[in-house]
Write an enzyme that holds these catalytic residues in place. Structure first.
Site, short mmCIF file in Angstrom:
data_model
loop_
_atom_site.label_atom_id
_atom_site.label_comp_id
_atom_site.label_asym_id
_atom_site.label_seq_id
_atom_site.Cartn_x
_atom_site.Cartn_y
_atom_site.Cartn_z
CB CYS A 10 -0.92 0.01 1.21
SG CYS A 10 -0.05 0.11 2.77
CB CYS A 13 3.65 -0.42 2.91
SG CYS A 13 2.12 -0.87 3.75
#
Lengths: 78, 322
Positions: A10, A13
């Site tokens: 994501c 991240c």
């Protein structure tokens, strides 16, 4: 030092991974930075909210998109 | 006050005609954007404070170690509401719960409410529809989690989990590990919380602006009755139609609320609009593919089917009572 960024891909991240790389470079650390994307491995760290940050197999942060300053602080305190 | 500022800026400084469609649309856009950003910032800060003291690890510990006589569904749904939701965390959360020995139904309660009720949805609802509708939305989002979780538990669905998750579940142990409390004074924590709240605002700002812009454009231009014609109250099938159309779609609350606002302004009943939104935010094809990692298609089907049904029922209920 072994640093792992736990995340399944994501946005936050990825951002944390980049930040960690930057911090390691700026601090001139001899560290191996790994992006851990495998769910089974991530779960073995008992982290439920991503992204997670693991240093030498110890979870130091979970669910936070840390800033460069914060990452540097964590790394320098090791 | 914000309205005055928007009037002054758009009609006074920019010099658009208040009676023109363009003037009205641009004014609406500025007013809504400013109002919602302020609300979002405050609500994010508030939720950040709650979260600093009740992290998800603490909830799991609590759910695992106490006998709660049914209240665990409510607790899980409530925590789903206050936990900041990122779709990338839904799988780790799911596994984390299962691993801790929390029943599947309780896990579902958390999973259902989490995307529905969050700071962005609450801020947008408050800014757009006022307190009453916001409370109704909040309560039904939590109720949906509680009922959905409870019913799904009754179905005994453990056998439809992916094999590796089943294995984790059978090996689950009552974790006695204490969550580590960060013993940091509130004074020191607060700046971080405010900074995180601002991060949330910045993160969704673009979506909010796009959503409000679409809303503003439709506000000024789409003729009254356009939506009413298709999703009007008199037609019995409008609620299921809206929900079923919405299930495969995905948009976060930031993008969808402004559109809902226009639906309502153009004559779509509130219940149909909220049901539409819940289905867009709560269920989607991207979520289904993500859940595939931990569930069989059959379980995903049962999960989606049950929740869809509940959302349709809620839509009808709202249309009767709102």
């Amino acid at each position: 030092m072994e640093i792992k960024v736990l995340g399944t891909g994501c946005a936050s991240c990825k951002a944390l991974y980049e930040t960690v790389l930057q911090a390691v470079k700026e601090l001139g650390l001899d560290a191996q930075v790994i992006k851990e994307e495998d769910m089974m491995n991530i779960m073995s760290y008992n982290v439920m909210i991503l992204p997670g940050l693991v240093i030498d197999n110890k979870v130091v942060s979970k669910g936070k998109k840390l800033s460069l300053t914060e990452v540097k602080e964590i790394l320098s305190n090791r | 006050m914000i309205q005055k500022f928007a009037d002054w800026l758009i009609y006074g400084i920019v010099g658009l005609n208040p009676d023109s469609h363009l003037g009205e649309a641009v004014n609406f856009f500025f007013y809504d954007t400013i109002k919602i950003i302020i609300l979002l910032f405050f609500i994010s800060t508030l939720m950040g404070i709650v979260n600093a003291y009740l992290p998800v690890d603490r909830l799991r510990h609590f759910l695992v170690t106490r006998k709660l006589y049914g209240f665990q569904y409510l607790l899980a749904a409530l925590f789903g509401a206050i936990t900041p939701f990122c779709s990338c965390s839904s799988i780790p959360l799911f596994i984390g719960f299962v691993k801790g020995g929390i029943p599947l139904g309780v896990t579902f309660a958390f999973l259902i409410t989490s995307p529905l009720v969050n700071e962005v949805a609450v801020a947008l609802f408050l800014g757009t529809f006022g307190l009453k509708v916001t409370l109704i939305y909040l309560i039904s989002g939590i109720l949906l989690g509680v009922l959905g979780g409870w019913i799904l538990e009754k179905f005994r669905l453990e056998k439809y989990l992916s094999p590796w998750v089943r294995q984790i579940q059978t090996q689950s142990e009552q974790e006695t590990e204490e969550w580590q409390t960060e013993k940091i004074a509130f004074k020191q924590r607060f700046p971080t919380i405010v900074k995180d709240a601002w991060g949330i605002v910045r993160g969704v700002l673009l979506y909010i602006i796009i959503g409000i812009a679409i809303g503003a454009a439709m506000h000024g231009y789409v003729p009254e009755g356009f939506f009413e014609h298709y999703l009007a109250a008199e037609k019995w099938y409008s609620v299921p139609l809206a929900v079923i159309l919405a299930v495969p779609m995905y948009a976060n609350a930031a993008g969808i609320v402004p559109v809902i606002q226009v639906f309502v302004a153009k004559g779509v009943p509130m219940g149909t609009a909220i049901a539409f939104m819940m289905a867009v935010v709560g269920l989607s094809i991207p979520e289904a593919t993500m859940l595939k990692k931990v569930m069989t298609w059959k379980l995903i089907g049962i999960f989606f089917g049950t929740i869809t049904l509940f959302i349709i029922l809620l839509g009808y209920l709202y249309n009767i009572f709102l």
